[in-house]
Design a protein around this motif. Structure first.
Motif, short mmCIF file in Angstrom:
data_model
loop_
_atom_site.label_atom_id
_atom_site.label_comp_id
_atom_site.label_asym_id
_atom_site.label_seq_id
_atom_site.Cartn_x
_atom_site.Cartn_y
_atom_site.Cartn_z
N GLU A 169 0.75 -1.25 -0.01
CA GLU A 169 -0.07 0.24 0.07
C GLU A 169 0.81 1.18 -0.03
N GLU A 179 2.72 1.49 -3.53
CA GLU A 179 1.76 1.86 -4.36
C GLU A 179 1.28 3.41 -4.23
N GLY A 198 4.10 5.60 -5.40
CA GLY A 198 4.54 5.45 -6.73
C GLY A 198 6.05 5.01 -6.78
N LYS A 245 8.27 -2.75 -13.85
CA LYS A 245 7.76 -3.50 -12.59
C LYS A 245 8.66 -4.74 -12.31
N ASP A 302 7.94 -8.31 -7.40
CA ASP A 302 7.27 -7.16 -6.80
C ASP A 302 6.56 -7.44 -5.27
#
Ligand SMILES: NC(=O)c1ccc[n+]([C@@H]2O[C@H](COP(=O)([O-])OP(=O)(O)OC[C@H]3O[C@@H](n4cnc5c(N)ncnc54)[C@H](O)[C@@H]3O)[C@@H](O)[C@H]2O)c1
Length: 340
Positions: free
Chosen positions: A111, A114, A117, A304, A308
């Motif tokens: 979280e 994301e 960024g 990516k 991840d």
């Protein structure tokens, strides 16, 4: 703002962190700007090696330095808080495995990354080992799907307290064997059912932590794997031994613990023939160096990462499922397994 090369990197935690720094130091696209450890003498000693600034607080380092990327190499319990701090400072993260000791922390990390960024990559180095990355390429192609695997990955004694704590390293099945759980997920796909026997067999002063285990996995593909893991060896004899079978080839590898270096393979047609794998060479730090190469490329291009936060979290979940199976004596169905 576009990143400028050389990237300014930092490292938090200077145990295995020193290996990350060794790999960064060979790169022209990176400058080691700062290092941090709560052990001040260690921070100063490592900082002087690289002409970097030394810190004993990650928060202070992140607010004082303009960093582009950081390796987090502290015990797992600290990972969530440190990733959140890096996200707040908009600094990309390569975080050591296991991503965390529980899924709640893994979610916090995803979280935060994301939201800010930033790139969050989990340091599952086996995916970058020359043999395993070759195997993956071949099994995605002409060698066909791996449907059977056997892994011996039993380690020697580790006396770091955090390694054994349930809310930190989680003992060898999580802290160490997460390497294997991640590798098998990558090579064979998601696990469907997990079963295992194990217990506190040798490290009595760590009871009730599970120190050794025999774990079986059935994958959604129908493939199966058997793992012999945990503190069931000593460093003088600890080895990594793996074998894989697809419908078309069998492959066998072994070598020093955590770094297979000898490989054999054969076709499985009516007249099986050896496959020459002598061209695969493995240097002692190839897995770390390739992992860091991938991380830097992701930071520079915004691609990516191969591992991840979601991948890191699924591998933690599989290790936790194995521990749950051992403790309850039940087969764990991964789709129904809930743990926080
Ligand atoms: N990829 C691999 O092969 C590999 C190998 C070893 C360890 N690891 C992982 O790396 C992590 C660290 O393991 P290690 O063996 O280096 O542990 P370690 O105990 O040897 O070193 C950890 C260092 O972090 C420092 N530290 C702890 N909390 C800190 C904080 N909040 N801020 C700054 N410094 C802090 C400690 O003082 C210590 O120097 C673990 O997650 C472990 O699983 C990965």
């Amino acid at each position: 703002m576009p990143l400028q090369v050389p990237l300014r990197v930092g490292c938090i935690g200077l145990g295995i962190g020193k290996v990350h720094l060794q790999c960064y130091s060979t790169r022209e696209d990176v400058r080691i700007a700062a290092v941090c450890d709560i052990n001040e003498a260690l921070a100063c000693e490592v900082a002087s090696t690289y002409g970097a600034a030394a810190y004993t607080s990650a928060h202070k380092m992140l607010s004082s330095e303009r960093l582009d990327a950081v390796s987090i190499c502290t015990p797992p319990k600290t990972h969530a808080e440190l990733v959140e701090a890096c996200a707040e400072a908009k600094v990309h993260v390569l975080c050591e495995k296991p991503m965390a000791s529980n899924l709640k922390d893994c979610r916090r990390m995803i979280e935060a990354a994301e939201g800010a960024g930033i790139i969050l990559m989990v340091a599952h180095k086996k995916r970058f080992h020359p043999f395993y990355s070759f195997l993956k390429r071949m099994c995605d192609g002409e060698w066909g799907q791996i449907l059977w695997a056997s892994v011996r990955f039993a380690l020697g004694r580790v006396e770091k307290g955090w390694f054994w704590d349930e809310d930190d390293g989680g003992g060898p099945v999580l802290e160490n064997a997460v390497h294997v759980f991640d590798l098998l997920r990558w090579l064979m796909g998601e696990a469907k059912l997990v079963f295992g026997f194990g217990g506190n067999l040798f490290a009595k002063h760590r009871a009730p932590q599970i120190d050794s285990a025999a774990v079986c996995i059935q994958f959604s593909s129908g493939g199966i794997a058997a793992l012999a893991i945990g503190y069931a060896s000593e460093w003088a004899v600890a080895r990594e031994q793996v074998a894989f079978a697809t419908p078309f080839v069998v492959v066998d590898a072994d070598g020093p613990f955590d770094n297979v270096s000898q490989f054999r393979a054969s076709t499985r047609d009516d007249e099986p023939k050896p496959i020459d794998l002598s061209f695969i060479t493995v240097g002692a730090l190839d897995d770390f160096a390739n992992e860091i190469e991938h991380f830097i490329r992701c930071v520079l291009t915004g691609v990516k990462p191969l591992v991840d936060g979601y991948e890191g979290m699924r591998s933690v979940k599989l290790a936790l499922a194995a521990k749950h199976a051992i403790r309850t004596g039940q087969v764990v169905d991964m789709e129904r397994f809930e743990c926080d």
